[in-house]
Every structure is written in C-alpha cells, then in structure tokens.
Design an enzyme around this catalytic site. Structure first.
Site, PDB file in Angstrom:
ATOM      1  N   GLY A 180      55.581  28.407  45.506  1.00 56.80           N
ATOM      2  CA  GLY A 180      55.907  29.873  45.377  1.00 56.80           C
ATOM      3  C   GLY A 180      57.210  30.344  45.629  1.00 56.80           C
ATOM      4  NE  ARG A 181      58.862  29.816  51.857  1.00 55.88           N
ATOM      5  CZ  ARG A 181      58.502  31.024  52.797  1.00 55.88           C
ATOM      6  NH1 ARG A 181      59.577  31.675  53.142  1.00 55.88           N
ATOM      7  NH2 ARG A 181      57.523  30.949  53.392  1.00 55.88           N
ATOM      8  N   GLY A 184      54.162  25.384  50.030  1.00 58.47           N
ATOM      9  CA  GLY A 184      54.930  25.558  51.316  1.00 58.47           C
ATOM     10  C   GLY A 184      56.095  24.648  51.350  1.00 58.47           C
ATOM     11  CB  CYS A 213      63.427  55.413  63.477  1.00 60.70           C
ATOM     12  SG  CYS A 213      63.704  56.182  65.236  1.00 60.70           S
ATOM     13  CE1 TYR A 266      55.150  35.608  59.384  1.00 58.42           C
ATOM     14  CE2 TYR A 266      56.497  36.059  57.386  1.00 58.42           C
ATOM     15  CZ  TYR A 266      55.227  35.647  57.841  1.00 58.42           C
ATOM     16  OH  TYR A 266      54.359  36.097  57.100  1.00 58.42           O
ATOM     17  NE  ARG A 279      59.845  35.405  54.818  1.00 58.39           N
ATOM     18  CZ  ARG A 279      60.842  34.271  55.444  1.00 58.39           C
ATOM     19  NH1 ARG A 279      62.138  34.704  55.307  1.00 58.39           N
ATOM     20  NH2 ARG A 279      60.639  33.092  55.920  1.00 58.39           N
TER      21      ARG A 279
END
Length: 518
Positions: A339-340, A295, A425, A398, A394
């Site tokens: 990870g991120r 995180g 669209c 979010y 994303r």
C-alpha cells in the site's frame, strides 16, 4: 539570525540530517518521478506549477501523480510475477486500500490489474463503487461486523481474512444462512518482530491481530511452536476445514509496516510454510494460497534507503522455493499487499507558510550528551503552516519523520535548522521535526512535504474544526480534483442545531474556503 555553516551542522539536528549543499536540489527517492523544479525555481509536477495549483485549489492540498501511482503498481505486479512465475505461476498483488483509497484510485488499481484489500465496510463500498470484481477484493479486520461480513459474502469476495476463532464460526454460519460458501484465509502471527515502530509492528504475539502459531501451555510450562495441532492457528484451520460454509484458501500474515530489510518477510514465509506442511500432515490437505502481506518501506527522509521491489521479490521467492522443496510441499499461490510502497511517494502536501520565530535551545536539553558549558545555546527556527496534525497525524502518532522544501521559488538564503509546525492548539502539532530551510522562508511561501500519499489523508480529522483538504491528481499536464475539500457547510451539515436557534451573521455566511488559503 545565526545560520548554518555546511561544514558544521547544527548540534540540534539528528545525526542523519545533512546540511544541503545544493538547497534547490530534490532528493529523487522522496518524490514522484514527474516532480522537478522549473528554471524559475518553482516546483512542478508533470509540468504543472505548484503556484498554479495553490491558486486554483488552495492549501493545504494533497498533490498526487497519477502516472507515478500506476508505474509503482505495475512495478510491484511485474517484479513479483517475474520472481515467482516458475514457482507458482506468478503473484496476486492486492493494493492495501487502508493506505489511501477513493473511488478514482480504486479505478486505477482495477485498470492496472491489481486486487484491492479493504479493512472495513466503507473501504469495501469504495471498491465495489469503482467496479472492482468481487474476486479481486479482500476484506480484513480483527472485529468485522455481521453486516460487513454479509456484504462481503453477497459480493462473492475473493477472500475474507478471518482474525479469530470466533470469526471462523461467524463467517461460516453467515455463509450457510445465505446458501453460500465464503472464501476464507486465516491470519496468523508468525512471531516475527519487524524492524519498525512498535505501533506498526503487527506480527508479535502481544497485539490484537491474528492467531498464534504457538501452543498454549499450562502454568509452569513453556509455550512453543505448535507440533500437535493445539495452537489457536491450528484449531482455526481445523474448524474452517470442517465448516460447510467455508472454502479455506490458505493463510495470511502481515509482519509490520515501513520495513526495509527482506529478512523479516523471509522468516515469516518460512514459518507459515512449515505450518502449511503441518496442515497437510494432519488433514491431508495442501492449502492452495499463502498471503505474505505488505509493509514494504519507502523514503521519508534522506536516511531512508528502500529496497527495490524486484530485490525483495527475488529474496522471498528464493526462500519460498527452497522451503517448499525441503518440506515436499507444493508451492502455494502467493499474494502480497503493498500500500504505502505504491501510493506513499506519489503524493506531496502543499502548504502556505505563515508566522515564523527563532528560539535558542540548549543542546543538552535537546537530548544531546551533557555538554560542559550549558550556557551555550543554538537556534531553531519554527515555520508555521496552514495545516498540521489534522492532515498528517503520523508525526504525533508514531514520531514519524518527514522532509520539506521551499516550493514556490528558488531557495536563496543560507540553510537554517527549522521545524515545520501546524496551526492546531497542540504543542505536539509538528509536521516536519527537523529540516534545513532557507533563512528567508517566510509568510506566503509555499512548502512541499513529500511522501504523504499513505496514512495522511485517510487519518485526517476535523480537529479544531478545520476542514479536511482536497486531493488533486495530476497527469498529462493537467490537474483534477479526485477528493473535494471540505467547507464549513460540510462540517455544519452533521451538526444538529436547536430548532429555535438563530445563526449569527458570521455563521449565516460561512467562508466557502474555510481553513484553506486560496
């Protein structure tokens, strides 16, 4: 067109967004370490021009720095090892494959000495295909299938993270059927609310993940911290310890994503250590491992200020050490799951700009405070690109913010508040909500959006029947495909047609570069 006076930002812009004093300058915290502008103003990664990348691979294109990925992986490995070495001999770092995984990246993870955390049978298959040893693989998921669990048991995974009381029994029973003992950690929800978006805050009680540390009381009674072994978490530990098919390693938590402050990690660590002390007191067993999840936040915009890995590691080690001393508890082996924070900044997405338009917007209608003269409007420029929500979901999922720069030449025009939008669209198909781009940005220009290494390609889709983009890795001045881009033929391959149907000439000869601009 009305342009922006640097001393007077657009009233439509968010407070954190500043007018660039030097439009050609790159904010280093948003980019891989080997990204820079050349003397001609063209963006380069490890010396490779984005113009050359676009010509060879087309756009949209995910462009990834292999060197930067390896550096960030090693930084987490070494920083946490250093901080915890005297407490528990070091830390096991599991790269969170859900952020971005392909076979080549799994090779890098293995070669850098990290483990690989997977969340499905598919991600597990990628790790195994890359030669990752079973003891360096983990399997997560709140609703794993029996087939996924069986595959993990057969591969002798280092850990299966169970998420419910039912799954404790399921994993144990499947292991017994196969004459094995499954290595298990139990995911808990420590009740820590991370400072992040609700959809990616995962340690509060009202969500699908994990087992609660609190007791379940009857009507009119107060729920509270477990002190007698009756919480779901305590019952799961008791069941796992009693099951002949389970080797219980310890407990796990993940408090959220894109978190900048270490206090949430520290509080979660303390609560889980208190729980482990309760397990010792009730069962006479000191569980040997504690996984504190991931995180860790990265910079998507100038407003984001991520903490160095070493700073977070030291803060967590201090709390773990002092809490264990206070509880008389042996320090468990710690593991983490970034990870991120490893892959996010390594990658940017390269787009080709197309149509543009400028609209006039009432500042009050934009969400600003009510103004006296509602007849006053302000310009916002829309710049459309050849990708969008199909390669980066994303922003629509979010409300995530990103940045963008003109990548194919030196910015020349004055800065104009702009919104980079996709070609889908959908009115919500926004790539970058607010950014200052040069006034002369137009069709054919290349735009680069940094920080797209995590949760972009893996969340990509074929919405509007767009083909998913390729991923290119760059190292030592050379680029190579690590994920091939799709074509129309790839999309049709899964489309079962009537046997008697005759394709029209347009379908019979599909453009091999469909939905990509070469």
């Amino acid at each position: 067109m009305t342009v922006v006076d640097p001393t007077h930002p657009s009233p439509l812009a968010p407070d954190w967004l500043s007018v660039p004093a030097e439009p050609a300058r790159l904010d280093a915290k948003l980019w891989a370490e080997d990204v820079a502008r050349g003397s001609d103003g063209v963006l380069r990664i490890d010396g490779v021009s984005v113009a050359d990348l676009a010509a060879e691979f087309g756009t949209p294109l995910f462009v990834m720095s292999e060197r930067d990925f390896r550096t960030r992986a090693a930084t987490f490995r070494d920083a946490f090892d250093d901080a915890f070495r005297d407490l528990c001999g070091g830390v096991d770092v599991f790269y969170a494959g859900k952020s971005f995984i392909c076979t080549e990246v799994a090779h890098w993870v293995r070669e850098e000495g990290l483990g690989l955390d997977t969340c499905s049978g598919g991600e597990l298959a990628v790790g195994l295909r890359a030669g990752m040893p079973g003891n360096r693989l983990g399997l997560h998921g709140n609703n794993k299938s029996a087939a996924e669990i069986t595959r993990a048991i057969d591969a002798d995974l280092g850990r299966i993270v169970v998420d419910s009381l039912q799954e404790v029994a399921l994993v144990g029973d499947l292991a017994v059927e196969r004459g094995r003992r499954a290595n298990v950690m139990i995911r808990l929800t420590p009740g820590v609310h991370a400072h992040t978006h609700e959809f990616i805050a995962t340690a509060h009680e009202d969500q699908k993940f994990g087992l609660s540390l609190t007791t379940e009381q009857g009507p009119g009674q107060q729920d509270g911290q477990d002190d007698g072994g009756s919480s779901p978490a305590a019952r799961a530990v008791a069941d796992a310890l009693a099951h002949p098919g389970i080797n219980l390693l310890g407990v796990h938590c993940h408090i959220g994503s894109q978190i900048f402050e270490p206090e949430g990690f520290e509080l979660a660590a303390r609560r889980l250590l208190v729980f482990l002390a309760g397990v010792r007191d009730r069962h006479g067993v000191e569980l040997p491992e504690l996984d504190l999840g991931g995180g860790y936040g990265i910079a998507y915009t100038e407003a984001d200020q991520p903490r160095p890995a070493a700073e977070i590691a030291r803060a967590m080690a201090t709390v773990v050490g002092s809490t264990c001393r206070e509880l008389g508890l042996r320090v468990p082996r710690i593991s983490i799951e970034p990870g991120r924070a490893i892959v996010g900044p390594t990658t940017f997405t390269l787009y080709t700009a197309g149509t543009t338009k400028t609209v006039r917007v009432d500042a009050a209608a934009n969400g600003s405070e009510v103004v006296q003269d509602t007849s006053v409007t302000h310009p916002r420029r829309y710049v459309s690109v050849d990708g969008g929500m199909s390669d980066n979901a994303r922003p629509v999922l979010y409300g995530a913010d990103y940045s963008a720069v003109l990548a194919s030449r030196t910015p020349e025009g004055p800065p104009v508040l702009s919104r980079v939008v996709g070609k889908h669209c959908e009115s919500g198909d926004i790539v970058v909500r607010d950014v200052y781009l040069p006034e002369d940005t137009g069709a054919g220009d290349l735009l680069a959006v940094p920080g797209t290494g995590a949760y972009c390609w893996v969340l990509s889709s074929n919405y509007n029947y767009l083909a998913r983009p390729p991923v290119v890795a760059v190292v030592d001045g050379a680029a190579r495909l690590i994920v091939r881009g799709e074509t129309e033929e790839d999309l049709f391959r899964r489309d079962v047609q009537r046997e008697t149907a005759q394709p029209s000439p347009a379908v019979a000869a599909p453009d091999p570069g469909a939905s990509q601009t070469a």
